[in-house]
Design a protein around this motif. Structure first.
Motif, PDB file in Angstrom:
ATOM      1  N   ASP A  18       0.825  -1.216   0.000  1.00  0.00           N
ATOM      2  CA  ASP A  18       0.000   0.000   0.000  1.00  0.00           C
ATOM      3  C   ASP A  18       0.858   1.265   0.000  1.00  0.00           C
ATOM      4  OD1 ASP A  18      -2.459  -1.288  -0.026  1.00  0.00           O
ATOM      5  OD2 ASP A  18      -2.449  -1.542   2.156  1.00  0.00           O
ATOM      6  N   GLY A  19       1.959   1.191  -0.730  1.00  0.00           N
ATOM      7  CA  GLY A  19       2.863   2.332  -0.772  1.00  0.00           C
ATOM      8  C   GLY A  19       2.436   3.430  -1.730  1.00  0.00           C
ATOM      9  N   ILE A  20       1.643   3.072  -2.747  1.00  0.00           N
ATOM     10  CA  ILE A  20       1.250   4.073  -3.744  1.00  0.00           C
ATOM     11  C   ILE A  20       0.338   5.137  -3.141  1.00  0.00           C
ATOM     12  CG2 ILE A  20      -0.018   4.429  -5.899  1.00  0.00           C
ATOM     13  CD1 ILE A  20       1.150   1.770  -6.879  1.00  0.00           C
ATOM     14  N   PRO A  21      -0.720   4.766  -2.410  1.00  0.00           N
ATOM     15  CA  PRO A  21      -1.535   5.804  -1.764  1.00  0.00           C
ATOM     16  C   PRO A  21      -0.712   6.666  -0.799  1.00  0.00           C
ATOM     17  CG  PRO A  21      -2.686   3.697  -1.722  1.00  0.00           C
ATOM     18  CD  PRO A  21      -1.293   3.416  -2.188  1.00  0.00           C
ATOM     19  N   LEU A  22       0.243   6.044  -0.149  1.00  0.00           N
ATOM     20  CA  LEU A  22       1.100   6.769   0.792  1.00  0.00           C
ATOM     21  C   LEU A  22       1.915   7.838   0.072  1.00  0.00           C
ATOM     22  CD1 LEU A  22       2.217   6.956   3.709  1.00  0.00           C
ATOM     23  CD2 LEU A  22       3.926   5.236   3.039  1.00  0.00           C
ATOM     24  N   ILE A  23       2.474   7.486  -1.066  1.00  0.00           N
ATOM     25  CA  ILE A  23       3.262   8.459  -1.837  1.00  0.00           C
ATOM     26  C   ILE A  23       2.367   9.578  -2.349  1.00  0.00           C
ATOM     27  CG2 ILE A  23       4.609   8.777  -3.958  1.00  0.00           C
ATOM     28  CD1 ILE A  23       5.714   5.940  -3.487  1.00  0.00           C
ATOM     29  N   LEU A  24       1.183   9.218  -2.852  1.00  0.00           N
ATOM     30  CA  LEU A  24       0.256  10.239  -3.351  1.00  0.00           C
ATOM     31  C   LEU A  24      -0.195  11.182  -2.236  1.00  0.00           C
ATOM     32  CD1 LEU A  24      -1.965   8.117  -5.768  1.00  0.00           C
ATOM     33  CD2 LEU A  24      -0.309   9.887  -6.399  1.00  0.00           C
ATOM     34  N   ASP A  25      -0.258  10.676  -1.034  1.00  0.00           N
ATOM     35  CA  ASP A  25      -0.670  11.505   0.100  1.00  0.00           C
ATOM     36  C   ASP A  25       0.452  12.436   0.561  1.00  0.00           C
ATOM     37  OD1 ASP A  25      -2.715  12.280   1.772  1.00  0.00           O
ATOM     38  OD2 ASP A  25      -2.186  10.883   3.375  1.00  0.00           O
ATOM     39  N   ASN A  26       1.636  12.254  -0.007  1.00  0.00           N
ATOM     40  CA  ASN A  26       2.785  13.086   0.368  1.00  0.00           C
ATOM     41  C   ASN A  26       3.293  13.933  -0.803  1.00  0.00           C
ATOM     42  OD1 ASN A  26       4.087  12.582   3.225  1.00  0.00           O
ATOM     43  ND2 ASN A  26       3.298  10.596   2.562  1.00  0.00           N
ATOM     44  N   CYS A  27       2.432  14.161  -1.781  1.00  0.00           N
ATOM     45  CA  CYS A  27       2.919  14.836  -2.984  1.00  0.00           C
ATOM     46  C   CYS A  27       2.578  16.321  -3.042  1.00  0.00           C
ATOM     47  CB  CYS A  27       2.397  14.132  -4.233  1.00  0.00           C
ATOM     48  SG  CYS A  27       0.621  14.277  -4.456  1.00  0.00           S
ATOM     49  N   SER A  28       1.926  16.845  -1.990  1.00  0.00           N
ATOM     50  CA  SER A  28       1.616  18.272  -2.005  1.00  0.00           C
ATOM     51  C   SER A  28       2.823  19.084  -1.542  1.00  0.00           C
ATOM     52  CB  SER A  28       0.420  18.556  -1.089  1.00  0.00           C
ATOM     53  OG  SER A  28       0.705  18.114   0.222  1.00  0.00           O
ATOM     54  N   ILE A  29       2.814  20.365  -1.854  1.00  0.00           N
ATOM     55  CA  ILE A  29       3.929  21.237  -1.471  1.00  0.00           C
ATOM     56  C   ILE A  29       4.067  21.245   0.050  1.00  0.00           C
ATOM     57  CG2 ILE A  29       4.746  23.623  -1.443  1.00  0.00           C
ATOM     58  CD1 ILE A  29       3.399  23.997  -4.155  1.00  0.00           C
ATOM     59  N   ASP A  30       5.299  21.063   0.492  1.00  0.00           N
ATOM     60  CA  ASP A  30       5.570  20.972   1.923  1.00  0.00           C
ATOM     61  C   ASP A  30       6.896  21.665   2.211  1.00  0.00           C
ATOM     62  OD1 ASP A  30       6.037  20.290   4.540  1.00  0.00           O
ATOM     63  OD2 ASP A  30       6.116  18.120   4.214  1.00  0.00           O
ATOM     64  N   ASP A  31       6.842  22.737   2.997  1.00  0.00           N
ATOM     65  CA  ASP A  31       8.065  23.484   3.298  1.00  0.00           C
ATOM     66  C   ASP A  31       9.062  22.647   4.088  1.00  0.00           C
ATOM     67  OD1 ASP A  31       7.238  25.802   2.018  1.00  0.00           O
ATOM     68  OD2 ASP A  31       6.191  26.552   3.786  1.00  0.00           O
ATOM     69  N   ASN A  32       8.576  21.647   4.804  1.00  0.00           N
ATOM     70  CA  ASN A  32       9.484  20.774   5.547  1.00  0.00           C
ATOM     71  C   ASN A  32      10.139  19.729   4.650  1.00  0.00           C
ATOM     72  OD1 ASN A  32       9.078  21.971   8.051  1.00  0.00           O
ATOM     73  ND2 ASN A  32       7.333  20.649   8.562  1.00  0.00           N
ATOM     74  N   ASN A  33       9.658  19.641   3.416  1.00  0.00           N
ATOM     75  CA  ASN A  33      10.210  18.670   2.470  1.00  0.00           C
ATOM     76  C   ASN A  33      10.311  19.287   1.069  1.00  0.00           C
ATOM     77  OD1 ASN A  33      10.534  15.797   3.727  1.00  0.00           O
ATOM     78  ND2 ASN A  33       8.669  16.669   4.621  1.00  0.00           N
ATOM     79  N   PRO A  34      11.328  20.121   0.872  1.00  0.00           N
ATOM     80  CA  PRO A  34      11.498  20.756  -0.429  1.00  0.00           C
ATOM     81  C   PRO A  34      11.573  19.708  -1.550  1.00  0.00           C
ATOM     82  CG  PRO A  34      13.013  21.677   1.196  1.00  0.00           C
ATOM     83  CD  PRO A  34      12.366  20.489   1.832  1.00  0.00           C
ATOM     84  N   PHE A  35      10.954  20.022  -2.663  1.00  0.00           N
ATOM     85  CA  PHE A  35      10.961  19.175  -3.869  1.00  0.00           C
ATOM     86  C   PHE A  35      10.235  17.840  -3.680  1.00  0.00           C
ATOM     87  CE2 PHE A  35      15.011  21.595  -3.834  1.00  0.00           C
ATOM     88  CZ  PHE A  35      14.722  22.472  -4.872  1.00  0.00           C
ATOM     89  N   VAL A  36       9.389  17.752  -2.632  1.00  0.00           N
ATOM     90  CA  VAL A  36       8.687  16.488  -2.422  1.00  0.00           C
ATOM     91  C   VAL A  36       7.770  16.181  -3.598  1.00  0.00           C
ATOM     92  CG1 VAL A  36       6.737  17.502  -1.142  1.00  0.00           C
ATOM     93  CG2 VAL A  36       7.407  15.104  -0.742  1.00  0.00           C
ATOM     94  N   ASN A  37       7.172  17.221  -4.188  1.00  0.00           N
ATOM     95  CA  ASN A  37       6.293  16.996  -5.332  1.00  0.00           C
ATOM     96  C   ASN A  37       7.059  16.406  -6.506  1.00  0.00           C
ATOM     97  OD1 ASN A  37       4.958  18.356  -8.030  1.00  0.00           O
ATOM     98  ND2 ASN A  37       3.415  17.653  -6.564  1.00  0.00           N
ATOM     99  N   GLN A  38       8.257  16.952  -6.755  1.00  0.00           N
ATOM    100  CA  GLN A  38       9.067  16.453  -7.872  1.00  0.00           C
ATOM    101  C   GLN A  38       9.497  15.001  -7.652  1.00  0.00           C
ATOM    102  OE1 GLN A  38       9.185  19.394  -6.489  1.00  0.00           O
ATOM    103  NE2 GLN A  38       9.981  21.006  -7.852  1.00  0.00           N
ATOM    104  N   TRP A  39       9.881  14.678  -6.396  1.00  0.00           N
ATOM    105  CA  TRP A  39      10.282  13.296  -6.136  1.00  0.00           C
ATOM    106  C   TRP A  39       9.080  12.356  -6.190  1.00  0.00           C
ATOM    107  CZ3 TRP A  39      14.811  12.279  -7.299  1.00  0.00           C
ATOM    108  CH2 TRP A  39      15.895  13.097  -6.957  1.00  0.00           C
ATOM    109  N   ALA A  40       7.900  12.844  -5.809  1.00  0.00           N
ATOM    110  CA  ALA A  40       6.690  12.033  -5.926  1.00  0.00           C
ATOM    111  C   ALA A  40       6.382  11.752  -7.404  1.00  0.00           C
ATOM    112  CB  ALA A  40       5.514  12.728  -5.255  1.00  0.00           C
ATOM    113  N   VAL A  41       6.527  12.767  -8.257  1.00  0.00           N
ATOM    114  CA  VAL A  41       6.347  12.582  -9.709  1.00  0.00           C
ATOM    115  C   VAL A  41       7.273  11.479 -10.207  1.00  0.00           C
ATOM    116  CG1 VAL A  41       6.667  13.644 -11.972  1.00  0.00           C
ATOM    117  CG2 VAL A  41       5.610  14.954 -10.126  1.00  0.00           C
ATOM    118  N   TYR A  42       8.537  11.607  -9.800  1.00  0.00           N
ATOM    119  CA  TYR A  42       9.562  10.638 -10.228  1.00  0.00           C
ATOM    120  C   TYR A  42       9.194   9.227  -9.758  1.00  0.00           C
ATOM    121  CZ  TYR A  42      14.073   8.197  -9.924  1.00  0.00           C
ATOM    122  OH  TYR A  42      15.085   7.286 -10.015  1.00  0.00           O
TER     123      TYR A  42
END
Length: 455
Positions: free
Chosen positions: A377-401
């Motif tokens: 169930d890792g895919i929903p977890l990654i999608l739930d972490n793909c929004s912009i987050d100041d504590n995780n710069p570039f998280v959206n880009q790594w989620a895309v990847y």
């Protein structure tokens, strides 16, 4: 201006006089140093003995200056000095000098010049290197690496670097000798400008995985962070070209992945502001950084993708940090309140981004790992972490990847994301920001890549 050698002797125009030096000159210098050794030894044994230490130290320093300059890039003189026994005499004298209970400039100068001489007689001369190693290892290195003088420590590191080879590095594995490697790492940590200590670690110590494991076990968490930073530099700068270098890197990867799997939950200590500098958690963060770099190299990725348990650990850790960030406000809580001017200095900034990056790397063109993420169930977890987050710069880009690597030639993973979007479980705007869209074909939902329209 004439070129200078590492120890300060002039090269070029002074080369011919050096070549013409006769053996008798070095024999005379040897006699002076032996006489000085006797006087210093006597003074150490009998404090009532009248010895003019100042004159003795001054003479000793001048002798070593002469010897130091005479053997720069001169194999003939290096050979003569070694055969005369100047190396063993010098090592003995250095040990005596260390025993003198004074810290005056004359003593420091004599010690510095003696070490410079050993460095120059060893340069480019394997026989001299072996002779120094036989006389000086490990006692002299342990003494000088811990000396309260940066120049003496630096010259000692220069000698050690020059003498080391693969066989001698393995001698450091002996429990009594491992302390030498430990002190080299400590020198690097405390004297960041010490180029020689850096080169000892990167060019010698890291080429012996068994030594790295033994050293890692003895280090404090703070010292482990320093070692991992040096491994990171080594991974970034060097692409292995021989099978031996590849094997070394693979062995490092196995070991570090195991360390990460054992200690990954330590990062959860950072949910408490009071534990923001917890050293065990900092080690976990640095381990993840190194693994991200290692899994980014096409030459080694297949081996790393097959490491047992690494992918599962990355997903479990992402889930734990994600839950921790939702249960209370902490460094793992997604936030978007910055104006762009502030900087977050917390050590765990970017940790979830790097976990997603590692998952993406481990799934790159790897169907088995793609399916494993689905099962966990890792895919929903990654999608739930793909929004912009100041504590995780570039998280959206790594989620895309990561999502692209998870869905490449994998219809089941594509269909899962499409169904999530249709049920409202996946944010369509998030998918659009990834350059993905859902399309319905013959009652089947398809996830496909689209070109973003120019803004």
């Amino acid at each position: 201006m004439s070129e200078m050698c590492p120890c300060g002797a002039l090269l070029g125009e002074s080369l011919m006089p050096r070549e013409m030096a006769e053996e008798g000159i070095f024999s005379n210098l040897l006699e002076i140093l032996m006489s000085a050794s006797s006087e210093i030894e006597q003074a150490c044994k009998d404090s009532n003995e009248s010895v003019d230490l100042d004159t003795c130290l001054l003479l000793t320093a001048e002798c070593f200056r002469c010897l130091r300059n005479a053997c720069v890039e001169c194999a003939k003189n290096q050979h003569v000095m070694r055969n005369l026994g100047l190396i063993s005499t010098s090592v003995h004298l250095i040990k005596l000098l260390h025993g003198i209970q004074m810290k005056e400039e004359l003593l420091l100068t004599a010690l510095r010049c003696s070490l410079q001489f050993l460095g120059n007689i060893a340069a480019g001369n394997r026989d001299s290197q072996n002779s120094i190693w036989k006389c000086a290892f490990p006692d002299l290195f342990l003494t000088c690496l811990t000396y309260n003088d940066e120049k003496i420590v630096a010259y000692c590191c220069m000698i050690l670097f020059t003498c080391l080879n693969s066989e001698k590095v393995r001698e450091l594995l002996d429990p009594g000798n491992l302390t030498v490697a430990f002190h080299v790492l400590k020198v690097y940590k405390e004297q960041l400008e010490s180029e020689w200590s850096f080169l000892i670690v990167t060019d010698h110590l890291l080429k012996c995985p068994e030594l790295v494991k033994a050293l890692y076990a003895k280090l404090s968490n703070q010292e482990r962070v320093t070692l991992l930073e040096l491994i990171m530099v080594n991974v970034n700068e060097k692409n292995p070209v021989t099978s031996e270098e590849v094997n070394v890197l693979m062995t490092h990867a196995d070991f570090l992945a195991g360390c990460f799997q054992e200690n990954c939950e330590a990062v959860l200590k950072l949910t408490s502001a009071a534990d923001a500098e917890d050293e065990e958690a900092l080690v976990t963060i640095r381990l993840l950084d190194v693994l991200c770099e290692m899994t980014s190299n096409n030459g080694q990725i297949e081996h790393l993708q097959s490491l047992p348990g690494l992918l599962e650990t990355a997903i479990d850790t992402l889930r734990l940090t994600h839950i921790a960030g939702k249960q209370a406000v902490n460094i793992f809580t997604a936030t978007h309140a910055m104006t762009g001017q502030e900087e977050i200095s917390h050590p765990a900034v970017g940790f979830k981004s790097h976990l997603i990056r590692l998952i993406g790397n481990l799934c790159y063109k790897n169907k088995k790992n793609q399916d494993k993420v689905y099962e966990l169930d890792g895919i929903p977890l990654i999608l739930d972490n793909c929004s912009i987050d100041d504590n995780n710069p570039f998280v959206n880009q790594w989620a895309v990847y990561a999502i692209r690597n998870l869905t490449e030639h994998n219809e089941r993973n594509q269909e899962l994301i499409a169904q999530m979007e249709e049920k409202g479980l996946a944010d369509n705007s998030a998918l659009e920001s990834m350059g993905l869209e859902i399309e319905k074909r013959d009652d089947k939902l398809i996830l496909r890549s689209v070109r973003k329209k120019p803004s």
